[in-house]
Scaffold this active site. Structure first.
Site, mmCIF file in Angstrom:
data_model
loop_
_atom_site.group_PDB
_atom_site.id
_atom_site.type_symbol
_atom_site.label_atom_id
_atom_site.label_comp_id
_atom_site.label_asym_id
_atom_site.label_seq_id
_atom_site.Cartn_x
_atom_site.Cartn_y
_atom_site.Cartn_z
ATOM 1 C CB SER A 10 -0.942 -0.029 1.206
ATOM 2 O OG SER A 10 -1.944 0.956 1.072
ATOM 3 C CG ASP A 43 -4.102 -1.456 -0.104
ATOM 4 O OD1 ASP A 43 -3.405 -2.269 0.528
ATOM 5 O OD2 ASP A 43 -4.016 -0.224 0.058
#
Length: 389
Positions: free
Chosen positions: A48, A209
């Protein structure tokens, strides 16, 4: 690199704007290292927003201190409009498209996202030069760097890594390692929080993500050759059970949408990492009980030293103090679900890309790391600076 020499891995977890905390920890490490010291982390893994920090650090591995200074300036200068459309037309248009197509099935097909993160793509393309990664690997200043993203069709956590030829790809349940030349698209994919940011297409698949299905966040670093790891987390709660929480007073009110979303984000970005750390520590304890001469590596229980640095203060509360920094359009957009209230500040803590908030997280990270300077210096094999002793 000698096979007997320990290989130190750095793991930077996800968490949107919370990743500013990691920069403070890295700045403290640069402060503890002697002048001109080489990159202390041959293996760097990020997920992320942590992927942005990881790749930026890897690209500057030839000059570790300079890379940290560049990364610190990058985060201290953040504004929301550099990451997502925070102006009135941008916020209203994106929200309208999301509702009309994704919820009502009306209009042209668009990526599923509440927020328009196209400014982040422009920022990373303009500010990140990834050519230094190959040079660092060639000069033995870096063994490998990796970022993890989640494949929406395959359902797998895919770790894209760039490193030496001696690293073999891996295949485990719901997680694989794929060698590649890292690009900004890999970073955008790894940091595309589901529903908030649009997925990114890499090859034939859309990715989001990497924390979504990353059941073993420490595993990629071990596959890449690390024998010990420094984990910089972004949990806003000190590790361990707080007795005060057992005596707290409950309001009995229904949770707001932001409060629910905050817990879901925490579950995605934090819980799996903390569970993996706990599992690794238990395996380390088990390996110490085995008789001398037991082939622990062949059994998959070779001890892995792990040092964890995580926020000593609740990040939600820090975010709540800085909510006024949000642009007016975003503040109104987030007020309805309750994200601008203290109870819903969990969501805000991931989206508050503003200088005041990020700078406070950087200072917290620096302070927390220096509070562990003895452990850090021992872990990194350096002498504690006299000025800090």
């Amino acid at each position: 690199m000698s096979s007997a020499e320990p290989v130190t891995g750095l793991i930077l977890s996800g968490g949107g704007a919370r990743a500013a905390y990691q920069v403070g920890v890295l700045a403290a490490i640069a402060q503890l290292l002697p002048a001109g010291a080489a990159n202390p982390f041959p293996v760097i893994v990020g997920t992320s927003a942590g992927a942005v920090n990881a790749v930026s650090l890897a690209a500057g591995a030839m000059d570790f201190r300079s890379a940290i200074e560049h990364l610190t300036a990058f985060w201290q200068g953040f504004r929301s409009h550099q990451v997502l459309r925070s102006d009135w037309p941008g916020v209203i248009r994106q929200a309208s498209r999301f509702v009309s197509h994704s919820l009502l099935g009306i209009g042209a097909k668009v990526p599923v996202a509440l927020l328009n993160s196209s400014p982040l793509s422009e920022l990373l393309h303009a500010r990140l030069d990834l050519s230094g990664i190959n040079q660092a690997i060639a000069q033995k200043q870096l063994h490998a760097v990796a970022v993890t993203a989640f494949g929406y069709e395959s359902g797998q956590a895919v770790t894209f890594y760039q490193g030496g030829r001696s690293i073999d790809p891996w295949l485990r349940h719901r997680r694989i390692g794929v060698p590649t030349q890292l690009s900004v698209e890999h970073l955008l994919a790894s940091s595309a929080i589901p529903l908030l940011f649009a997925p990114v297409k890499i090859g034939n698949e859309y990715f989001g993500d990497g924390a979504v299905r990353q059941s073993a966040p420490i595993s990629p670093a071990l596959h890449l050759g690390a024998s010990r790891v420094l984990v910089v987390g972004v949990s806003g709660n000190p590790r361990g059970v707080d007795p005060d929480n057992l005596q707290r007073t409950y309001t009995g009110q229904q949770p707001s949408l932001a409060q629910i979303g905050g817990h879901m984000l925490n579950s995605t970005f934090i819980d799996s990492l903390e569970s993996d750390i706990e599992l690794l520590q238990r395996l380390n304890q088990f390996s110490r009980l085995l008789p001398d001469g037991t082939p622990t590596r062949a059994l998959g229980v070779a001890p892995v030293e792990v040092l964890v640095i995580a926020p000593s203060q609740p990040i939600d509360e820090i975010a709540a103090r800085h909510r006024h920094e949000l642009p007016a359009a975003l503040r109104l957009f987030l007020r309805g679900p309750g994200a601008t209230k203290t109870s819903g500040a969990g969501v805000l803590s991931y989206l508050l890309f503003e200088a005041g908030y990020c700078s406070e997280l950087i200072e917290l990270g620096r302070s927390d790391a220096l509070a562990k300077r003895e452990e850090l210096c021992r872990f990194l094999g350096v002498q504690e600076p006299l000025a800090l002793a």
